[in-house]
Design a protein around this motif. Structure first.
Motif, mmCIF file in Angstrom:
data_model
loop_
_atom_site.group_PDB
_atom_site.id
_atom_site.type_symbol
_atom_site.label_atom_id
_atom_site.label_comp_id
_atom_site.label_asym_id
_atom_site.label_seq_id
_atom_site.Cartn_x
_atom_site.Cartn_y
_atom_site.Cartn_z
ATOM 1 N N LYS A 185 1.139 -7.334 -5.460
ATOM 2 C CA LYS A 185 -0.127 -6.636 -5.611
ATOM 3 C C LYS A 185 0.049 -5.248 -4.998
ATOM 4 O O LYS A 185 0.868 -5.068 -4.093
ATOM 5 C CB LYS A 185 -1.237 -7.381 -4.885
ATOM 6 C CG LYS A 185 -1.469 -8.798 -5.395
ATOM 7 C CD LYS A 185 -2.500 -9.512 -4.530
ATOM 8 C CE LYS A 185 -2.668 -10.951 -4.955
ATOM 9 N NZ LYS A 185 -3.612 -11.686 -4.063
ATOM 10 N N ASN A 186 -0.713 -4.290 -5.463
ATOM 11 C CA ASN A 186 -0.517 -2.943 -4.930
ATOM 12 C C ASN A 186 -1.818 -2.160 -4.907
ATOM 13 O O ASN A 186 -2.699 -2.377 -5.740
ATOM 14 C CB ASN A 186 0.552 -2.190 -5.731
ATOM 15 C CG ASN A 186 0.225 -2.119 -7.202
ATOM 16 O OD1 ASN A 186 -0.451 -1.197 -7.647
ATOM 17 N ND2 ASN A 186 0.692 -3.095 -7.983
ATOM 18 N N ILE A 187 -1.914 -1.262 -3.934
ATOM 19 C CA ILE A 187 -3.094 -0.417 -3.776
ATOM 20 C C ILE A 187 -2.640 1.001 -3.449
ATOM 21 O O ILE A 187 -1.795 1.203 -2.575
ATOM 22 C CB ILE A 187 -4.004 -0.920 -2.632
ATOM 23 C CG1 ILE A 187 -4.561 -2.312 -2.945
ATOM 24 C CG2 ILE A 187 -5.147 0.064 -2.374
ATOM 25 C CD1 ILE A 187 -5.371 -2.916 -1.802
ATOM 26 N N ASN A 188 -3.226 1.957 -4.162
ATOM 27 C CA ASN A 188 -3.050 3.365 -3.820
ATOM 28 C C ASN A 188 -4.246 3.772 -2.960
ATOM 29 O O ASN A 188 -5.374 3.847 -3.460
ATOM 30 C CB ASN A 188 -2.991 4.232 -5.078
ATOM 31 C CG ASN A 188 -2.723 5.692 -4.771
ATOM 32 O OD1 ASN A 188 -3.025 6.182 -3.687
ATOM 33 N ND2 ASN A 188 -2.161 6.408 -5.730
ATOM 34 N N VAL B 136 0.857 -1.192 0.000
ATOM 35 C CA VAL B 136 0.000 0.000 0.000
ATOM 36 C C VAL B 136 0.888 1.236 0.000
ATOM 37 O O VAL B 136 1.745 1.397 0.868
ATOM 38 C CB VAL B 136 -0.915 0.004 1.248
ATOM 39 C CG1 VAL B 136 -1.789 1.265 1.246
ATOM 40 C CG2 VAL B 136 -1.771 -1.251 1.290
ATOM 41 N N GLU B 137 0.660 2.128 -0.966
ATOM 42 C CA GLU B 137 1.546 3.286 -1.143
ATOM 43 C C GLU B 137 0.834 4.347 -1.980
ATOM 44 O O GLU B 137 0.274 4.027 -3.036
ATOM 45 C CB GLU B 137 2.831 2.833 -1.850
ATOM 46 C CG GLU B 137 3.725 3.930 -2.398
ATOM 47 C CD GLU B 137 4.327 4.811 -1.309
ATOM 48 O OE1 GLU B 137 4.182 6.038 -1.414
ATOM 49 O OE2 GLU B 137 4.934 4.267 -0.372
ATOM 50 N N ALA C 186 12.217 7.615 -6.876
ATOM 51 C CA ALA C 186 13.371 7.163 -6.107
ATOM 52 C C ALA C 186 12.944 6.251 -4.957
ATOM 53 O O ALA C 186 11.993 6.548 -4.231
ATOM 54 C CB ALA C 186 14.146 8.363 -5.561
ATOM 55 N N VAL C 187 13.675 5.151 -4.798
ATOM 56 C CA VAL C 187 13.488 4.256 -3.660
ATOM 57 C C VAL C 187 14.803 4.224 -2.890
ATOM 58 O O VAL C 187 14.975 4.896 -1.878
ATOM 59 C CB VAL C 187 13.050 2.841 -4.102
ATOM 60 C CG1 VAL C 187 12.922 1.927 -2.873
ATOM 61 C CG2 VAL C 187 11.721 2.898 -4.843
ATOM 62 N N ALA D 6 4.595 1.520 -8.903
ATOM 63 C CA ALA D 6 5.046 0.866 -10.132
ATOM 64 C C ALA D 6 6.246 -0.032 -9.856
ATOM 65 O O ALA D 6 6.370 -1.115 -10.428
ATOM 66 C CB ALA D 6 5.396 1.918 -11.186
ATOM 67 N N LYS D 7 7.123 0.401 -8.951
ATOM 68 C CA LYS D 7 8.267 -0.425 -8.577
ATOM 69 C C LYS D 7 7.796 -1.686 -7.849
ATOM 70 O O LYS D 7 8.301 -2.787 -8.087
ATOM 71 C CB LYS D 7 9.228 0.380 -7.700
ATOM 72 C CG LYS D 7 10.411 -0.400 -7.160
ATOM 73 C CD LYS D 7 11.294 -0.984 -8.250
ATOM 74 C CE LYS D 7 12.070 0.107 -8.977
ATOM 75 N NZ LYS D 7 13.053 -0.473 -9.944
#
Length: 334
Positions: free
Chosen positions: A204-207, A188-189, A326-327, A196-197
């Protein structure tokens, strides 16, 4: 020597500074790569309680022995466990020195790896395997944080996990979980570029600013909730969601450091009989496991998004304090 120096709040500069002088029990290392950490960002913001300018920051780094080590010859590839422990307090004397009551760090309480040369206590210097690139050697410290969080959180393969935050620590935790057999990890980000990274790495990802987080997690878990939730964001907006999306008798692991004490819904914690675990840094064993993990998973290098020369001192902090992709940003001293 080439150095990236913290001069005061929101001010870093490239400087030519003298090489560190010899200290008994310490050895000199020629720096190869050094990563910017969240703690470095706190120092840069001027809010770290111990760091004082002028300071050569950096506690995530790799390099080669230059001089002063009794058993490792010049040129030996190494990294450093940056924890400086007193050895006298109760935690130190009972095998829990990672939570030393007087804990200090290389790069915070003394000059660190953002210089061409850095000195470190001999007992903190760790040789690197021959198959591990130096740039990955500088990732061992954040992965040790992740290993400690996963081990102390007592994650079990097969359980579903939500990780808040797609910064370095969040992605390190997600990758560590993956290496431990996790197949159902959601990151979650709110930063779409970081999301995207996470997607690139297979998660899996959630905004949460564009989708209803609780609804999505319940939908993905057949209405039950997450088995484990790792808070690697440390942001007040996350706190309410922690207890909402975790299942009854689920597990919350707090990895991130909060700048201010957050408000936690203790009632929901009681009604759901939740377990909340707080973790800090890592043990020596976690550090060893992190080295093995990176040696066996070279693809973890993908979290490094930028390599900079030390002459680009300010750019590294600009990248991490604005909305970019950037990470992990590293200074390359080779």
């Amino acid at each position: 020597m080439k150095s990236v120096v913290y001069e005061g709040p929101k001010t870093v500069s490239f400087q030519d500074r003298p090489k560190p002088t010899f200290t008994k029990g310490w050895a000199l290392i020629k720096t190869s790569h050094a990563g910017i950490c969240g703690s470095d960002l706190s120092i840069y913001a001027g809010v770290h309680p111990r760091a004082e300018a002028p300071l050569v920051m950096g506690h995530e780094f790799s390099g080669t022995i230059e001089e002063g080590h009794p058993t490792l010859k010049r040129g030996t590839r190494v990294t450093v466990n940056p924890l400086l422990r007193c050895g006298e307090c109760h935690p130190c004397k009972t095998g829990q020195s990672h939570v030393c009551e007087n804990l200090k760090l290389v790069g915070i309480d003394c000059d660190g790896g953002f210089g061409e040369y850095v000195k470190a206590p001999i007992n903190c210097i760790v040789p690197l395997p021959d198959n591990l690139p130096m740039r990955l050697g500088a990732l061992i410290e954040p992965f040790a944080v992740a290993v400690h969080a996963v081990r102390q959180g007592k994650y079990l393969p097969g359980d579903n996990v939500v990780v808040f935050g797609a910064g370095t620590i969040g992605l390190c935790v997600a990758l560590t979980l993956k290496s431990y057999g996790a197949t159902n990890v959601t990151v979650v980000e709110p930063n779409e570029r970081r999301l995207a990274k996470a997607k690139e790495l297979g998660f899996k990802n959630i905004n949460p600013t564009t989708k209803e987080l609780k609804e999505k997690i319940l939908e993905a878990t057949s209405g039950v909730g997450a088995d484990f939730v790792f808070d690697c964001a440390g942001h007040p907006s996350v706190v309410e969601s922690l207890t909402e999306i975790v299942k009854v008798r689920g597990n919350i692991i707090i990895v991130a450091m909060y700048k201010q004490p957050p408000k936690v819904d203790m009632r929901e914690g009681m009604f759901k009989e939740l377990s909340m675990k707080f973790v800090r840094v890592y043990t020596d064993k976690d550090f060893e496991i992190a080295i093995e993990l990176l040696s066996n998973n070279p693809e973890f290098e993908k979290i490094i998004t930028h390599y900079l020369r030390p002459e680009e001192a300010g750019k590294g902090f600009d990248l991490l304090t604005t909305q970019t992709d950037a990470v992990k940003v590293m200074y390359d001293f080779t």
